[in-house]
Motif scaffolding. Sequence first.
Motif, PDB file in Angstrom:
ATOM      1  N   LYS A  27       0.842  -1.200   0.000  1.00  0.00           N
ATOM      2  CA  LYS A  27       0.000   0.000   0.000  1.00  0.00           C
ATOM      3  C   LYS A  27       0.879   1.253   0.000  1.00  0.00           C
ATOM      4  N   ASP A  28       1.934   1.252   0.839  1.00  0.00           N
ATOM      5  CA  ASP A  28       2.854   2.393   0.878  1.00  0.00           C
ATOM      6  C   ASP A  28       3.596   2.547  -0.445  1.00  0.00           C
ATOM      7  N   ARG A  62       1.218   4.110  -2.862  1.00  0.00           N
ATOM      8  CA  ARG A  62       1.002   5.525  -2.493  1.00  0.00           C
ATOM      9  C   ARG A  62       2.240   6.362  -2.791  1.00  0.00           C
ATOM     10  N   GLN A  63       3.416   5.809  -2.510  1.00  0.00           N
ATOM     11  CA  GLN A  63       4.665   6.528  -2.747  1.00  0.00           C
ATOM     12  C   GLN A  63       4.841   6.828  -4.239  1.00  0.00           C
ATOM     13  N   LYS A  82       2.300   7.290  -6.359  1.00  0.00           N
ATOM     14  CA  LYS A  82       0.998   7.792  -6.837  1.00  0.00           C
ATOM     15  C   LYS A  82       1.171   8.818  -7.957  1.00  0.00           C
ATOM     16  N   GLU A 132      -6.894   7.323  -7.511  1.00  0.00           N
ATOM     17  CA  GLU A 132      -7.522   6.743  -6.323  1.00  0.00           C
ATOM     18  C   GLU A 132      -8.275   5.469  -6.674  1.00  0.00           C
ATOM     19  N   LEU A 190      -5.752   2.649  -7.523  1.00  0.00           N
ATOM     20  CA  LEU A 190      -5.078   2.136  -6.323  1.00  0.00           C
ATOM     21  C   LEU A 190      -6.031   1.287  -5.490  1.00  0.00           C
TER      22      LEU A 190
END
Length: 194
Positions: free
Chosen positions: A29-30, A33-34, A36, A51, A54
């Motif tokens: 998940k990180d 997000r990192q 993104k 969004e 993801l």
Amino acid sequence: MAGNAKKTPAKQPVPKKEKAADGGQLTIKDLLRQNKNTIAQSLENTPLTPERLLNVCMTEIRKTPKLRECSQASLLGAVIQSAQLGLEPGSALGHCYLIPFYNKKVGGLECQFMLGYRGMLALARRSGAIVNIDARVVFAADEFDLLYGTETRVIHKPRLNGDRGGVLGVYAVAQLQGGGSQVEYMTVEEIMKV
């Protein structure tokens, strides 16, 4: 006896994980997000939002736990490929899939992007060159006639009740933007070769 000893399978090495800023391991998940911003740039000119993509990817990772064992670089690469095409991975739409495969060269699992036929249809429609595209299965009891030449023609009247018999083949008809159409037919044998 040495010849009868059972071999134990070699353990798969734990995939190398990216490091977080604090030196710990990044979660998937990180990682997503990192990255993104990279994913968002890949999504330009596509109907998806970062969004949404993801969230869909995290759902697919929960549904397919083996994806957690894939190298993070391969997983990120597959997600970015999905973003570039503007296609949602997973079985909900069937556009594309994130598939874990064992790679002998690296000695571990890697995530591979796999385009589904519905994704191919979505891309074809989005190209602007095709007005509509339709694919059908032909069964033995259906009335089916195909004519190639200067005027390609397909007549397919499916049997609506009772046993339709075995599958003979499949076909697709694309109506082109400038007029006209494109027809492709494949027998079961041709499909099995592919």
